[in-house]
Design a protein around this motif. Structure first.
Motif, PDB file in Angstrom:
ATOM      1  N   VAL A 207       0.833  -1.218   0.000  1.00 32.57           N
ATOM      2  CA  VAL A 207       0.000   0.000   0.000  1.00 32.57           C
ATOM      3  C   VAL A 207       0.860   1.257   0.000  1.00 32.57           C
ATOM      4  O   VAL A 207       0.608   2.202  -0.763  1.00 32.57           O
ATOM      5  N   TYR A 208       1.891   1.296   0.847  1.00 34.93           N
ATOM      6  CA  TYR A 208       2.705   2.501   0.931  1.00 34.93           C
ATOM      7  C   TYR A 208       3.503   2.726  -0.356  1.00 34.93           C
ATOM      8  O   TYR A 208       3.740   3.880  -0.733  1.00 34.93           O
ATOM      9  N   PHE A 209       3.889   1.651  -1.029  1.00 30.66           N
ATOM     10  CA  PHE A 209       4.571   1.842  -2.312  1.00 30.66           C
ATOM     11  C   PHE A 209       3.638   2.498  -3.319  1.00 30.66           C
ATOM     12  O   PHE A 209       4.005   3.467  -3.990  1.00 30.66           O
ATOM     13  N   ARG A 210       2.430   1.966  -3.436  1.00 31.51           N
ATOM     14  CA  ARG A 210       1.484   2.529  -4.398  1.00 31.51           C
ATOM     15  C   ARG A 210       1.080   3.948  -4.020  1.00 31.51           C
ATOM     16  O   ARG A 210       0.857   4.790  -4.891  1.00 31.51           O
ATOM     17  N   ALA A 211       0.997   4.225  -2.715  1.00 34.72           N
ATOM     18  CA  ALA A 211       0.678   5.583  -2.276  1.00 34.72           C
ATOM     19  C   ALA A 211       1.808   6.544  -2.628  1.00 34.72           C
ATOM     20  O   ALA A 211       1.562   7.663  -3.104  1.00 34.72           O
ATOM     21  N   CYS A 212       3.046   6.114  -2.406  1.00 38.42           N
ATOM     22  CA  CYS A 212       4.194   6.951  -2.785  1.00 38.42           C
ATOM     23  C   CYS A 212       4.226   7.191  -4.288  1.00 38.42           C
ATOM     24  O   CYS A 212       4.517   8.305  -4.737  1.00 38.42           O
ATOM     25  N   ARG A 213       3.920   6.171  -5.046  1.00 35.30           N
ATOM     26  CA  ARG A 213       3.904   6.316  -6.501  1.00 35.30           C
ATOM     27  C   ARG A 213       2.855   7.338  -6.930  1.00 35.30           C
ATOM     28  O   ARG A 213       3.108   8.174  -7.804  1.00 35.30           O
ATOM     29  N   ALA A 214       1.684   7.289  -6.287  1.00 37.29           N
ATOM     30  CA  ALA A 214       0.616   8.239  -6.632  1.00 37.29           C
ATOM     31  C   ALA A 214       1.035   9.670  -6.317  1.00 37.29           C
ATOM     32  O   ALA A 214       0.818  10.582  -7.131  1.00 37.29           O
ATOM     33  N   LEU A 215       1.654   9.883  -5.164  1.00 40.12           N
ATOM     34  CA  LEU A 215       2.057  11.239  -4.803  1.00 40.12           C
ATOM     35  C   LEU A 215       3.247  11.695  -5.629  1.00 40.12           C
ATOM     36  O   LEU A 215       3.351  12.880  -5.998  1.00 40.12           O
ATOM     37  N   HIS A 216       4.138  10.781  -5.957  1.00 36.64           N
ATOM     38  CA  HIS A 216       5.269  11.111  -6.837  1.00 36.64           C
ATOM     39  C   HIS A 216       4.764  11.554  -8.203  1.00 36.64           C
ATOM     40  O   HIS A 216       5.237  12.559  -8.763  1.00 36.64           O
ATOM     41  N   ASP A 217       3.796  10.811  -8.744  1.00 37.89           N
ATOM     42  CA  ASP A 217       3.249  11.169 -10.057  1.00 37.89           C
ATOM     43  C   ASP A 217       2.526  12.512  -9.996  1.00 37.89           C
ATOM     44  O   ASP A 217       2.595  13.305 -10.946  1.00 37.89           O
ATOM     45  N   HIS A 218       1.839  12.772  -8.897  1.00 43.48           N
ATOM     46  CA  HIS A 218       1.168  14.066  -8.740  1.00 43.48           C
ATOM     47  C   HIS A 218       2.192  15.199  -8.692  1.00 43.48           C
ATOM     48  O   HIS A 218       2.004  16.249  -9.342  1.00 43.48           O
ATOM     49  N   ASN A 219       3.285  14.990  -7.956  1.00 46.93           N
ATOM     50  CA  ASN A 219       4.335  16.009  -7.887  1.00 46.93           C
ATOM     51  C   ASN A 219       4.960  16.258  -9.257  1.00 46.93           C
ATOM     52  O   ASN A 219       5.237  17.399  -9.630  1.00 46.93           O
ATOM     53  N   ALA A 220       5.177  15.165 -10.003  1.00 48.94           N
ATOM     54  CA  ALA A 220       5.774  15.293 -11.335  1.00 48.94           C
ATOM     55  C   ALA A 220       4.844  16.069 -12.261  1.00 48.94           C
ATOM     56  O   ALA A 220       5.291  16.915 -13.053  1.00 48.94           O
ATOM     57  N   ALA A 221       3.535  15.795 -12.169  1.00 42.76           N
ATOM     58  CA  ALA A 221       2.567  16.514 -12.998  1.00 42.76           C
ATOM     59  C   ALA A 221       2.520  17.987 -12.613  1.00 42.76           C
ATOM     60  O   ALA A 221       2.406  18.872 -13.473  1.00 42.76           O
ATOM     61  N   SER A 222       2.614  18.270 -11.312  1.00 41.25           N
ATOM     62  CA  SER A 222       2.611  19.663 -10.856  1.00 41.25           C
ATOM     63  C   SER A 222       3.845  20.398 -11.337  1.00 41.25           C
ATOM     64  O   SER A 222       3.779  21.566 -11.727  1.00 41.25           O
ATOM     65  N   ASP A 223       4.992  19.719 -11.336  1.00 43.25           N
ATOM     66  CA  ASP A 223       6.222  20.342 -11.826  1.00 43.25           C
ATOM     67  C   ASP A 223       6.142  20.628 -13.320  1.00 43.25           C
ATOM     68  O   ASP A 223       6.660  21.635 -13.804  1.00 43.25           O
ATOM     69  N   ALA A 224       5.464  19.732 -14.046  1.00 47.11           N
ATOM     70  CA  ALA A 224       5.353  19.908 -15.495  1.00 47.11           C
ATOM     71  C   ALA A 224       4.361  21.000 -15.857  1.00 47.11           C
ATOM     72  O   ALA A 224       4.480  21.639 -16.901  1.00 47.11           O
ATOM     73  N   ASN A 225       3.370  21.230 -14.973  1.00 46.91           N
ATOM     74  CA  ASN A 225       2.350  22.238 -15.248  1.00 46.91           C
ATOM     75  C   ASN A 225       2.067  23.036 -13.979  1.00 46.91           C
ATOM     76  O   ASN A 225       1.039  22.853 -13.317  1.00 46.91           O
ATOM     77  N   PRO A 226       2.983  23.889 -13.568  1.00 48.51           N
ATOM     78  CA  PRO A 226       2.821  24.631 -12.304  1.00 48.51           C
ATOM     79  C   PRO A 226       1.594  25.529 -12.286  1.00 48.51           C
ATOM     80  O   PRO A 226       1.035  25.791 -11.232  1.00 48.51           O
ATOM     81  N   ALA A 227       1.156  25.991 -13.422  1.00 46.47           N
ATOM     82  CA  ALA A 227      -0.030  26.851 -13.464  1.00 46.47           C
ATOM     83  C   ALA A 227      -1.262  26.104 -13.008  1.00 46.47           C
ATOM     84  O   ALA A 227      -2.089  26.617 -12.246  1.00 46.47           O
ATOM     85  N   ARG A 228      -1.371  24.843 -13.440  1.00 42.17           N
ATOM     86  CA  ARG A 228      -2.513  24.037 -13.025  1.00 42.17           C
ATOM     87  C   ARG A 228      -2.435  23.717 -11.540  1.00 42.17           C
ATOM     88  O   ARG A 228      -3.441  23.675 -10.833  1.00 42.17           O
ATOM     89  N   ALA A 229      -1.213  23.486 -11.031  1.00 41.50           N
ATOM     90  CA  ALA A 229      -1.039  23.137  -9.617  1.00 41.50           C
ATOM     91  C   ALA A 229      -1.457  24.283  -8.707  1.00 41.50           C
ATOM     92  O   ALA A 229      -1.975  24.067  -7.609  1.00 41.50           O
ATOM     93  N   THR A 230      -1.244  25.503  -9.146  1.00 40.03           N
ATOM     94  CA  THR A 230      -1.597  26.664  -8.321  1.00 40.03           C
ATOM     95  C   THR A 230      -2.993  27.191  -8.607  1.00 40.03           C
ATOM     96  O   THR A 230      -3.449  28.132  -7.974  1.00 40.03           O
ATOM     97  N   GLY A 231      -3.632  26.613  -9.606  1.00 37.52           N
ATOM     98  CA  GLY A 231      -4.978  27.047  -9.941  1.00 37.52           C
ATOM     99  C   GLY A 231      -4.997  28.243 -10.864  1.00 37.52           C
ATOM    100  O   GLY A 231      -6.051  28.799 -11.148  1.00 37.52           O
ATOM    101  N   ALA A 232      -3.847  28.678 -11.347  1.00 40.00           N
ATOM    102  CA  ALA A 232      -3.787  29.813 -12.259  1.00 40.00           C
ATOM    103  C   ALA A 232      -4.203  29.361 -13.654  1.00 40.00           C
ATOM    104  O   ALA A 232      -4.049  28.202 -14.011  1.00 40.00           O
ATOM    105  N   PRO A 233      -4.730  30.274 -14.470  1.00 44.50           N
ATOM    106  CA  PRO A 233      -5.135  29.888 -15.819  1.00 44.50           C
ATOM    107  C   PRO A 233      -3.911  29.485 -16.634  1.00 44.50           C
ATOM    108  O   PRO A 233      -2.872  30.119 -16.555  1.00 44.50           O
ATOM    109  N   ALA A 234      -4.037  28.366 -17.371  1.00 43.93           N
ATOM    110  CA  ALA A 234      -2.924  27.872 -18.191  1.00 43.93           C
ATOM    111  C   ALA A 234      -2.786  28.711 -19.443  1.00 43.93           C
ATOM    112  O   ALA A 234      -3.772  29.274 -19.921  1.00 43.93           O
TER     113      ALA A 234
END
Length: 234
Positions: A207-234
């Motif tokens: 469970v903790y591996f899959r949870a880490c993977r989910a949060l890692h992927d979320h962080n990677a997506a936020s880094d790739a699209n910081p505007a979406r992560a902050t709620g700013a218009p893309a």
């Protein structure tokens, strides 16, 4: 039937520990979680060999089992787990020195605390406080895991968050039961308890591996699209 379930639970923990431990290291370079998962798997392998070889108290496997158990209960699935999870919650990147140092602390703790296993909590004052220590550090770790689950939920990973909460609650129950509340319907070897414990610890690894993977992927997506992560218009 009890022995078969115990064997399956132990094999599950061994598999989860080695398989996901290797994935933590190879895929994410997370040596803290990867090596600790492998320590848990090694503990399960040692426990299995000890059981199959006659479960003798004069065996070196018996002493090793107590060391590995103390290693993980004191520092491994507490401090090391939290530091490893902080890689995805706080972008924490420990140095090699920190990695080596914290495992060194765990080894010292395991060597010292193993001597109190099996002591009567009612007559051995130190043994009682060691058991309390195990519960306290487990509860403190559970608080962080609650925060970790919330981060998952906020990131949209609802099921990983739910499973993290459930397996953490199960592991905390095991930790409290371990020394203070033996199951009255269990046998002399505590087969039912250890079956539940091994199954829970193996499921934590999964469970903790899959949870880490989910949060890692979320962080990677936020880094790739910081505007979406902050709620700013893309």
């Amino acid at each position: 039937m009890r022995e078969a379930l115990f064997l399956l639970a132990d094999l599950w923990m061994i598999f989860a520990g080695y398989f996901y431990g290797w994935k933590f290291i190879r895929r994410y370079g997370n040596y803290l979680l990867g090596l600790e998962w492998m320590v848990v798997a090694t503990s399960g392998s040692n426990f299995l060999l000890w059981s199959l070889s006659g479960a003798r108290s004069d065996s070196v496997l018996y002493d090793l089992a107590y060391f590995l158990d103390a290693f993980s209960r004191s520092v491994g699935i507490t401090l090391i787990l939290v530091m490893g999870l902080m890689k995805v919650t706080h972008r924490y990147k420990p140095s090699v020195g920190v990695d080596v140092g914290v495992f060194g602390v765990a080894i010292v703790a395991g060597l010292f605390l193993r001597q109190f296993h099996g002591a009567d909590l009612h007559t051995g004052g130190t043994a009682f406080w060691v058991a309390v220590f195990y519960i306290v550090v487990n509860l403190l770790t559970a608080v962080f895991l609650g925060y970790f689950a919330k981060r998952l939920w906020d990131a949209g990973a609802k099921w990983p968050a739910i499973w993290t909460g459930l397996v953490t609650a199960a592991a905390t129950t095991i930790a409290i039961t371990y020394d203070f509340f033996p199951l009255p319907f269990d046998d002399a070897n505590r087969t039912i308890f250890y079956t539940a414990a091994l199954a829970t610890w193996g499921t934590q690894g999964f469970v903790y591996f899959r949870a880490c993977r989910a949060l890692h992927d979320h962080n990677a997506a936020s880094d790739a699209n910081p505007a979406r992560a902050t709620g700013a218009p893309a």
